[in-house]
Design a protein around this motif. Structure first.
Motif, PDB file in Angstrom:
ATOM      1  N   ILE A   1     -39.878  33.417  58.531  1.00 55.57           N
ATOM      2  CA  ILE A   1     -38.078  33.141  58.022  1.00 55.57           C
ATOM      3  C   ILE A   1     -37.794  35.131  57.672  1.00 55.57           C
ATOM      4  CG2 ILE A   1     -36.644  32.526  56.814  1.00 55.57           C
ATOM      5  CD1 ILE A   1     -37.766  30.003  58.280  1.00 55.57           C
ATOM      6  N   GLU A   2     -38.319  34.894  57.295  1.00 58.47           N
ATOM      7  CA  GLU A   2     -37.975  36.269  57.187  1.00 58.47           C
ATOM      8  C   GLU A   2     -38.018  37.820  57.807  1.00 58.47           C
ATOM      9  OE1 GLU A   2     -40.726  38.117  53.778  1.00 58.47           O
ATOM     10  OE2 GLU A   2     -39.927  36.605  52.093  1.00 58.47           O
ATOM     11  N   ALA A   3     -38.823  37.492  59.241  1.00 59.52           N
ATOM     12  CA  ALA A   3     -39.283  38.777  60.189  1.00 59.52           C
ATOM     13  C   ALA A   3     -38.040  37.833  61.302  1.00 59.52           C
ATOM     14  CB  ALA A   3     -40.011  37.895  60.520  1.00 59.52           C
ATOM     15  N   GLN A   4     -37.490  36.923  60.964  1.00 58.05           N
ATOM     16  CA  GLN A   4     -36.998  36.025  62.070  1.00 58.05           C
ATOM     17  C   GLN A   4     -34.701  36.238  61.960  1.00 58.05           C
ATOM     18  OE1 GLN A   4     -38.264  33.027  64.615  1.00 58.05           O
ATOM     19  NE2 GLN A   4     -40.342  33.203  63.369  1.00 58.05           N
ATOM     20  N   ALA A   5     -35.358  36.624  60.162  1.00 58.54           N
ATOM     21  CA  ALA A   5     -33.430  36.126  59.956  1.00 58.54           C
ATOM     22  C   ALA A   5     -32.793  36.726  60.725  1.00 58.54           C
ATOM     23  CB  ALA A   5     -33.666  37.125  58.294  1.00 58.54           C
ATOM     24  N   PRO A   6     -32.498  38.033  60.986  1.00 52.77           N
ATOM     25  CA  PRO A   6     -31.992  37.964  62.210  1.00 52.77           C
ATOM     26  C   PRO A   6     -31.617  37.937  62.882  1.00 52.77           C
ATOM     27  CG  PRO A   6     -32.975  40.553  60.847  1.00 52.77           C
ATOM     28  CD  PRO A   6     -33.907  39.223  60.924  1.00 52.77           C
ATOM     29  N   ALA A   7     -32.261  37.055  63.772  1.00 56.15           N
ATOM     30  CA  ALA A   7     -31.844  36.228  64.603  1.00 56.15           C
ATOM     31  C   ALA A   7     -31.305  34.945  64.775  1.00 56.15           C
ATOM     32  CB  ALA A   7     -33.373  35.997  65.320  1.00 56.15           C
ATOM     33  N   ILE A   8     -32.100  34.614  63.163  1.00 56.12           N
ATOM     34  CA  ILE A   8     -31.194  33.357  63.204  1.00 56.12           C
ATOM     35  C   ILE A   8     -29.531  33.559  62.858  1.00 56.12           C
ATOM     36  CG2 ILE A   8     -31.653  31.515  61.605  1.00 56.12           C
ATOM     37  CD1 ILE A   8     -34.417  31.970  61.572  1.00 56.12           C
ATOM     38  N   ARG A   9     -29.325  34.420  61.820  1.00 60.16           N
ATOM     39  CA  ARG A   9     -28.067  35.227  61.592  1.00 60.16           C
ATOM     40  C   ARG A   9     -27.107  34.671  62.830  1.00 60.16           C
ATOM     41  NH1 ARG A   9     -29.991  38.944  57.244  1.00 60.16           N
ATOM     42  NH2 ARG A   9     -31.149  37.487  55.385  1.00 60.16           N
ATOM     43  N   ALA A  10     -27.368  35.373  63.727  1.00 62.12           N
ATOM     44  CA  ALA A  10     -26.844  36.213  64.702  1.00 62.12           C
ATOM     45  C   ALA A  10     -26.667  34.858  65.648  1.00 62.12           C
ATOM     46  CB  ALA A  10     -27.464  36.977  64.912  1.00 62.12           C
ATOM     47  N   ALA A  11     -27.634  33.917  65.618  1.00 53.68           N
ATOM     48  CA  ALA A  11     -27.838  32.409  66.648  1.00 53.68           C
ATOM     49  C   ALA A  11     -26.142  32.179  66.362  1.00 53.68           C
ATOM     50  CB  ALA A  11     -28.373  31.792  66.109  1.00 53.68           C
ATOM     51  N   GLN A  12     -25.931  31.135  67.744  1.00 57.11           N
ATOM     52  CA  GLN A  12     -24.439  30.611  67.270  1.00 57.11           C
ATOM     53  C   GLN A  12     -24.617  29.235  66.749  1.00 57.11           C
ATOM     54  OE1 GLN A  12     -21.223  31.782  68.367  1.00 57.11           O
ATOM     55  NE2 GLN A  12     -23.195  33.550  68.028  1.00 57.11           N
ATOM     56  N   GLY A  13     -26.336  28.897  66.636  1.00 56.52           N
ATOM     57  CA  GLY A  13     -26.253  27.478  66.316  1.00 56.52           C
ATOM     58  C   GLY A  13     -27.899  27.408  65.708  1.00 56.52           C
ATOM     59  N   VAL A  14     -28.028  26.818  64.547  1.00 53.25           N
ATOM     60  CA  VAL A  14     -28.892  26.808  64.203  1.00 53.25           C
ATOM     61  C   VAL A  14     -29.314  25.568  63.581  1.00 53.25           C
ATOM     62  CG1 VAL A  14     -30.275  27.765  61.821  1.00 53.25           C
ATOM     63  CG2 VAL A  14     -28.719  29.101  62.592  1.00 53.25           C
ATOM     64  N   VAL A  15     -30.371  25.211  63.602  1.00 52.57           N
ATOM     65  CA  VAL A  15     -31.203  23.661  63.209  1.00 52.57           C
ATOM     66  C   VAL A  15     -32.065  23.516  61.926  1.00 52.57           C
ATOM     67  CG1 VAL A  15     -32.126  21.010  63.508  1.00 52.57           C
ATOM     68  CG2 VAL A  15     -30.571  22.141  64.684  1.00 52.57           C
ATOM     69  N   ILE A  16     -31.212  23.223  60.427  1.00 52.66           N
ATOM     70  CA  ILE A  16     -32.564  23.145  58.857  1.00 52.66           C
ATOM     71  C   ILE A  16     -33.423  21.770  59.401  1.00 52.66           C
ATOM     72  CG2 ILE A  16     -33.055  23.280  56.802  1.00 52.66           C
ATOM     73  CD1 ILE A  16     -31.147  25.696  57.159  1.00 52.66           C
ATOM     74  N   ASP A  17     -34.432  21.333  60.001  1.00 60.91           N
ATOM     75  CA  ASP A  17     -35.191  19.763  60.094  1.00 60.91           C
ATOM     76  C   ASP A  17     -35.601  19.850  58.756  1.00 60.91           C
ATOM     77  OD1 ASP A  17     -35.973  17.561  60.538  1.00 60.91           O
ATOM     78  OD2 ASP A  17     -36.613  17.895  62.326  1.00 60.91           O
ATOM     79  N   LEU A  18     -35.011  18.763  57.828  1.00 60.34           N
ATOM     80  CA  LEU A  18     -35.802  18.555  56.141  1.00 60.34           C
ATOM     81  C   LEU A  18     -35.974  16.858  56.716  1.00 60.34           C
ATOM     82  CD1 LEU A  18     -33.397  19.930  54.224  1.00 60.34           C
ATOM     83  CD2 LEU A  18     -35.354  20.728  54.791  1.00 60.34           C
ATOM     84  N   ARG A  19     -36.254  16.323  57.763  1.00 57.67           N
ATOM     85  CA  ARG A  19     -36.868  15.206  57.853  1.00 57.67           C
ATOM     86  C   ARG A  19     -38.163  14.888  57.474  1.00 57.67           C
ATOM     87  NH1 ARG A  19     -36.779  13.698  64.340  1.00 57.67           N
ATOM     88  NH2 ARG A  19     -37.169  16.140  63.881  1.00 57.67           N
ATOM     89  N   GLY A  20     -38.027  13.673  56.846  1.00 52.68           N
ATOM     90  CA  GLY A  20     -39.282  13.482  55.833  1.00 52.68           C
ATOM     91  C   GLY A  20     -39.343  14.241  54.783  1.00 52.68           C
ATOM     92  N   ALA A  21     -39.270  15.360  54.509  1.00 50.64           N
ATOM     93  CA  ALA A  21     -39.447  16.041  53.779  1.00 50.64           C
ATOM     94  C   ALA A  21     -39.547  15.966  52.194  1.00 50.64           C
ATOM     95  CB  ALA A  21     -38.364  17.905  53.283  1.00 50.64           C
ATOM     96  N   ASN A  22     -40.761  15.635  51.954  1.00 51.57           N
ATOM     97  CA  ASN A  22     -41.245  14.670  50.210  1.00 51.57           C
ATOM     98  C   ASN A  22     -40.679  16.177  49.359  1.00 51.57           C
ATOM     99  OD1 ASN A  22     -42.748  14.008  47.844  1.00 51.57           O
ATOM    100  ND2 ASN A  22     -43.255  12.560  48.686  1.00 51.57           N
ATOM    101  N   GLY A  23     -40.125  16.006  48.325  1.00 46.75           N
ATOM    102  CA  GLY A  23     -39.573  16.954  47.343  1.00 46.75           C
ATOM    103  C   GLY A  23     -40.376  16.464  46.319  1.00 46.75           C
ATOM    104  N   ALA A  24     -41.839  16.385  45.825  1.00 43.81           N
ATOM    105  CA  ALA A  24     -41.946  15.828  44.704  1.00 43.81           C
ATOM    106  C   ALA A  24     -43.155  16.508  44.066  1.00 43.81           C
ATOM    107  CB  ALA A  24     -43.537  14.513  45.018  1.00 43.81           C
ATOM    108  N   ALA A  25     -42.797  17.799  44.228  1.00 45.54           N
ATOM    109  CA  ALA A  25     -44.067  19.366  44.610  1.00 45.54           C
ATOM    110  C   ALA A  25     -43.172  19.831  42.587  1.00 45.54           C
ATOM    111  CB  ALA A  25     -44.418  19.751  45.497  1.00 45.54           C
ATOM    112  N   THR A  26     -43.925  20.250  42.368  1.00 46.45           N
ATOM    113  CA  THR A  26     -43.622  20.969  41.435  1.00 46.45           C
ATOM    114  C   THR A  26     -42.472  22.472  42.031  1.00 46.45           C
ATOM    115  OG1 THR A  26     -45.499  19.806  39.691  1.00 46.45           O
ATOM    116  CG2 THR A  26     -43.817  22.094  39.156  1.00 46.45           C
ATOM    117  N   ASN A  27     -42.543  22.868  42.417  1.00 45.59           N
ATOM    118  CA  ASN A  27     -41.936  23.723  42.967  1.00 45.59           C
ATOM    119  C   ASN A  27     -41.272  23.841  43.644  1.00 45.59           C
ATOM    120  OD1 ASN A  27     -43.114  25.701  41.109  1.00 45.59           O
ATOM    121  ND2 ASN A  27     -44.851  26.051  42.354  1.00 45.59           N
ATOM    122  N   ALA A  28     -40.872  21.968  44.396  1.00 46.94           N
ATOM    123  CA  ALA A  28     -40.011  21.954  45.890  1.00 46.94           C
ATOM    124  C   ALA A  28     -38.937  22.910  45.630  1.00 46.94           C
ATOM    125  CB  ALA A  28     -39.895  20.921  45.720  1.00 46.94           C
ATOM    126  N   THR A  29     -38.101  22.602  44.031  1.00 53.19           N
ATOM    127  CA  THR A  29     -36.329  23.064  44.929  1.00 53.19           C
ATOM    128  C   THR A  29     -36.823  24.922  44.765  1.00 53.19           C
ATOM    129  OG1 THR A  29     -35.808  21.379  43.048  1.00 53.19           O
ATOM    130  CG2 THR A  29     -35.094  23.239  42.806  1.00 53.19           C
TER     131      THR A  29
END
Length: 494
Positions: free
Chosen positions: A267-295
């Motif tokens: 993500i850090e390496a691609q951050a410039p391209a992500i920020r410059a894109a005309q659209g971005v998808v963050i896909d959180l389907r099925g993302a079980n957040g039970a882990a201690t450090n999830a937040t």
């Protein structure tokens, strides 16, 4: 899970060795003992018992009545599976997503059944519809047919009897989605019964009766049926790809083992391209957040995409936390403090956390000495706007479903406050305001009770409230058809 492995796991619970001889376990007695122990621990320590407000109404109404209900069913417990089901029934009856009783041994898994009619149902758009029919099985309703009733029970009543509390919480949309595949399966739950014999389905405009004939069970077919019904994350849950010219950021797990170091570096390496894109998808389907450090992981992702300077003033206020002042809850923090102090690296890097925990234990001592039932500690205040510019140029679609839970919802608390972010997909799971899990082994040693021991009474998101995409951003198609999902997401950028 392989059916043979599951069967062996369950069978191991039926026998123990004593003096060289196999002695059958009295699972009825074990269930009664575990139910009472869970009741007593919750009654003694859970904040909902004493924190005023509607959030605790369900807890207070079920804690004793539910015990009596479950104890009255204990006569039918005769195996490890039925023991697990009855304990789950009691835990799910609290309608609190953070109260659970889980087996300590390898469970049945999502693909397990000892009998099925060769078809599976899904909960879609308020109905139970056929989502899968095993190839070669004849005289079954087609995919897309709607279940009307089985025998004299409507589909809704059938689901209430066979699924609610046993498999999940059917008062929630996510609970209906997750449990729907099991509506006509025999999951070795004696309280729910076997495969129904005669069911009516609406096929087109006509109601038609179908005889449900139990089919041979094989692990591959059950897995295929489930995967055709409920979205399952890919083997690699963290990745970044380009779809229709847009960055598509996959975050389908918050688990420690998901590979966060490599993903964050990407993500850090691609951050410039992500920020410059005309659209971005963050896909959180099925993302079980039970882990201690999830937040923290979710917030870290947002910081890498937007920058910490931009997100810090948009983070939701932590608010105050109410603690129930009991020796048991104090002991949880005392043990946590001991682990912190025993770790030289933690002492060196997180001395402030140790000081905060020491102050919290002192607050417990003061409240207990004064005979107070609760005490409240202030949270982190909101941060004024830093004036930092939004570095993300295009629209951001955050894709969610009923698998987004726990820390995934905390992540949405932040993402939905950021500009040009649109929440899309289907209703998420829900999350209780009673947080920070205490986990205790029950007397049988076959199950563990987990519950939140502190109350986030000032949280902006309500108790057990899910995120629901707005009209026009709700996906109503087949959630397991990835091609269709991606095509639909593409329309949201038009």
């Amino acid at each position: 899970m392989n059916r043979t492995i599951a069967a062996v796991s369950a069978a191991v619970l039926s026998l123990t060795l004593a003096a060289g001889a196999a002695v059958a376990q009295d699972f009825r007695a074990l269930a009664q003992q575990d139910l009472q122990a869970a009741h007593d621990a919750l009654a003694a320590n859970h904040p909902a018992a004493v924190v005023p407000g509607a959030a605790g109404d369900g807890f207070r109404a079920w804690i004793d009545a539910g015990l009596q209900d479950a104890q009255g069913r204990a006569g039918r417990v005769n195996s490890g599976d039925s023991h697990a089901y009855l304990l789950r029934y009691y835990a799910n009856g609290f309608r609190d997503s953070n109260i659970a009783i889980r087996p300590t041994y390898e469970g049945l898994g999502p693909y397990f059944a000892i009998g099925w009619p060769g078809l599976t149902t899904a909960w879609r758009n308020g109905e139970y519809v056929v989502s899968y029919v095993k190839p070669g099985v004849r005289n079954l309703p087609p995919v897309g047919a709607t279940l009307v009733r089985c025998g004299d029970k409507s589909a809704a009543d059938l689901a209430s009897d066979r699924l609610d509390r046993w498999e999940g919480d059917l008062t929630t949309e996510a609970g209906k989605v997750r449990t729907a595949p099991y509506l006509l399966w025999n999951r070795n739950n004696p309280f729910a019964g076997g495969v129904p014999s005669l069911c009516t389905f609406k096929v087109g405009r006509r109601d038609r009766e179908f005889q449900m004939q139990p089919q041979p069970v094989d692990a591959a077919s059950l897995e295929a049926a489930y995967r055709a019904t409920v979205y399952m994350p890919p083997a690699n849950p963290l990745s970044v790809e380009t779809v229709d010219g847009r960055p598509w950021i996959h975050v389908h797990s918050f688990a420690d083992s998901a590979g966060w170091d490599a993903f964050n570096a990407a993500i850090e390496a691609q951050a410039p391209a992500i920020r410059a894109a005309q659209g971005v998808v963050i896909d959180l389907r099925g993302a079980n957040g039970a882990a201690t450090n999830a937040t923290a992981r979710g917030y870290g992702l947002a910081n890498r995409i937007w920058t910490p300077e931009f997100t810090v003033s948009r983070q939701p206020e932590a608010g105050s936390i109410t603690y129930r002042a009991t020796p048991g809850n104090r002991q949880w923090y005392a043990e946590a403090l001991g682990r912190m102090q025993a770790d030289p690296r933690f002492v060196q890097e997180s001395g402030a956390v140790i000081e905060q925990t020491q102050a919290l234990i002192a607050a417990f001592d003061s409240a207990i000495a004064a005979g107070q039932q609760t005490f409240t500690m202030p949270g982190r205040p909101s941060v004024p706007d830093t004036g930092a510019a939004n570095p993300v140029a295009g629209k951001v679609v955050v894709l969610v479903d009923g698998g987004c839970s726990g820390g995934c919802l905390d992540t949405l608390d932040l993402l939905t406050r950021l500009p040009n972010v649109r929440l899309a997909g289907s209703t998420t799971a829900e999350d209780s305001i009673f947080i920070e899990p205490t986990v205790m082994r029950l007397p049988s040693n076959y199950a563990e009770l987990s519950y939140g021991h502190k109350a986030w009474t000032t949280r902006t998101r309500g108790n057990d409230a899910p995120y629901v995409p707005a009209q026009g951003l709700a996906y109503t198609g087949n959630p397991t058809d990835e091609t269709a999902v991606r095509a639909w997401v593409g329309t949201l950028f038009q």
